[in-house]
Design a protein around this motif. Sequence first.
Motif, short mmCIF file in Angstrom:
data_model
loop_
_atom_site.label_atom_id
_atom_site.label_comp_id
_atom_site.label_asym_id
_atom_site.label_seq_id
_atom_site.Cartn_x
_atom_site.Cartn_y
_atom_site.Cartn_z
N THR A 70 0.84 -1.20 0.00
CA THR A 70 0.00 0.00 0.00
C THR A 70 0.87 1.25 0.00
O THR A 70 1.99 1.26 0.51
CB THR A 70 -0.92 0.01 1.23
OG1 THR A 70 -1.80 1.14 1.15
CG2 THR A 70 -0.15 0.11 2.53
N GLU A 76 -3.87 3.34 0.04
CA GLU A 76 -4.16 3.10 1.46
C GLU A 76 -5.52 3.66 1.86
O GLU A 76 -6.30 3.01 2.54
CB GLU A 76 -3.06 3.71 2.32
CG GLU A 76 -3.19 3.35 3.78
CD GLU A 76 -1.96 3.72 4.58
OE1 GLU A 76 -1.89 3.34 5.77
OE2 GLU A 76 -1.05 4.39 4.03
N GLN A 130 -6.55 -10.33 5.55
CA GLN A 130 -5.72 -9.15 5.79
C GLN A 130 -4.33 -9.50 6.30
O GLN A 130 -3.33 -8.94 5.84
CB GLN A 130 -6.43 -8.21 6.76
CG GLN A 130 -7.66 -7.55 6.16
CD GLN A 130 -8.30 -6.55 7.10
OE1 GLN A 130 -7.75 -6.18 8.14
NE2 GLN A 130 -9.50 -6.10 6.75
N GLU A 176 -3.07 -7.39 3.40
CA GLU A 176 -2.59 -6.29 4.23
C GLU A 176 -1.53 -6.76 5.24
O GLU A 176 -1.58 -6.43 6.42
CB GLU A 176 -3.75 -5.64 5.00
CG GLU A 176 -4.90 -5.19 4.12
CD GLU A 176 -6.04 -4.54 4.91
OE1 GLU A 176 -5.81 -4.12 6.07
OE2 GLU A 176 -7.15 -4.43 4.37
N TRP A 218 1.12 -4.28 4.02
CA TRP A 218 0.47 -3.00 4.31
C TRP A 218 1.57 -1.99 4.64
O TRP A 218 1.74 -1.54 5.76
CB TRP A 218 -0.54 -3.15 5.43
CG TRP A 218 -1.61 -2.09 5.38
CD1 TRP A 218 -1.84 -1.10 6.29
CD2 TRP A 218 -2.61 -1.91 4.36
NE1 TRP A 218 -2.91 -0.32 5.90
CE2 TRP A 218 -3.39 -0.80 4.72
CE3 TRP A 218 -2.91 -2.59 3.17
CZ2 TRP A 218 -4.46 -0.35 3.94
CZ3 TRP A 218 -3.97 -2.13 2.39
CH2 TRP A 218 -4.73 -1.03 2.78
#
Length: 372
Positions: free
Chosen positions: A44, A69, A240, A280, A322
Amino acid sequence: MIDRRLFLAGAAGALALPLAGRAAPRADSLGAIAAASGIRFGSTIGKGNFADAAYRALNARECALIVPENELKWSITRPNATTFDFGPADALIGWATSNGMGVRGHTLLWHSERWTPKWVTEHDYGAQPARGAERLLQEHVTRVAGRYARVIDSFDVVNEAIDSDTGVLRETALSKAMGGAQPTLHLAFHSARAAAPSAELVYNDYMGWRADEAVHRTAVLKLLEGFRKRNVPVDALGVQSHLGSKYSDSPTGLGALDETAWRKFLDEVTAMGFRLLITEMDVHDNPLPSDITRRDVEVAAHTRAYLDLMLSYPQCRTVMCWGLSDRYSWLNDFRPRPDKLPKRPLPFDADFRPKPMRDALAAAFSAHRRPA
């Protein structure tokens, strides 16, 4: 349920970005190592770090794709009921395509009252609130997904629809006006399919492999089963993978992990025909030692163990961190370490130097070749 006028309006507003060829990442980059095994790797990037030229260069060098993001969330794209602001997303996505990177979309509906913009909560849905809410949601998904359908090939359509403690579907002002969470989620996916018919449509959530995650896992399975039963166009489950965070997994030895239950969960998800994505990933290192060398080694070991498990499923072909650098991790502002030391949750340190976690990612990608 799809309003043809809204669909045509969304198509007419499609972003006219050049479809940049996928420039081959540097041969020793994580993106290239993953691609050699049939896996897409990315991270991200967005407000707060996109202005940093060195960080942009790190992402362009290491990633095959990026995910904005915050720039595609309602809080930025939809400041009020009548206005859309695509400027921040256009800038970020334009940069990615000009550098030959793919783009994932996050998220068309964050189904949580906590993250719902205030104007949505206070909105007057009219004398027929269900119809007013349907139109608002359909318009949003159609405009956003339709604008980027030529560029984004995978959307997190719905994010975090389940209360992880109770297993109950969350409700928001929008879903209450529409008559419930279920029709709200269904409309989001159907609208996304109409606006971006070739894109992968993902349900994204943070259930994990910790022993006390059973309630959340069971609820996610029930939701996915309902999608299949009702022919809702959902292609994949986004996992995630905020490892070690309050809302996900704990590192091995610092929490009771149940790999057997996690595999059973993934087996049931894939048996229903859903693909898997790691969307993520980072490692919240609060429970780990203060010593940086030891901490980095443990983060890397847990990352490798987790990826070996996830990538043993051929349905898992996308891995997103992430963030790439500790300097810009969202975890820096989330539950400080008891020793007050900086966190080290990502593959590169605050000075953009590679860490053992980067080696763990590369080794896992090399070990799990995908059939062509």
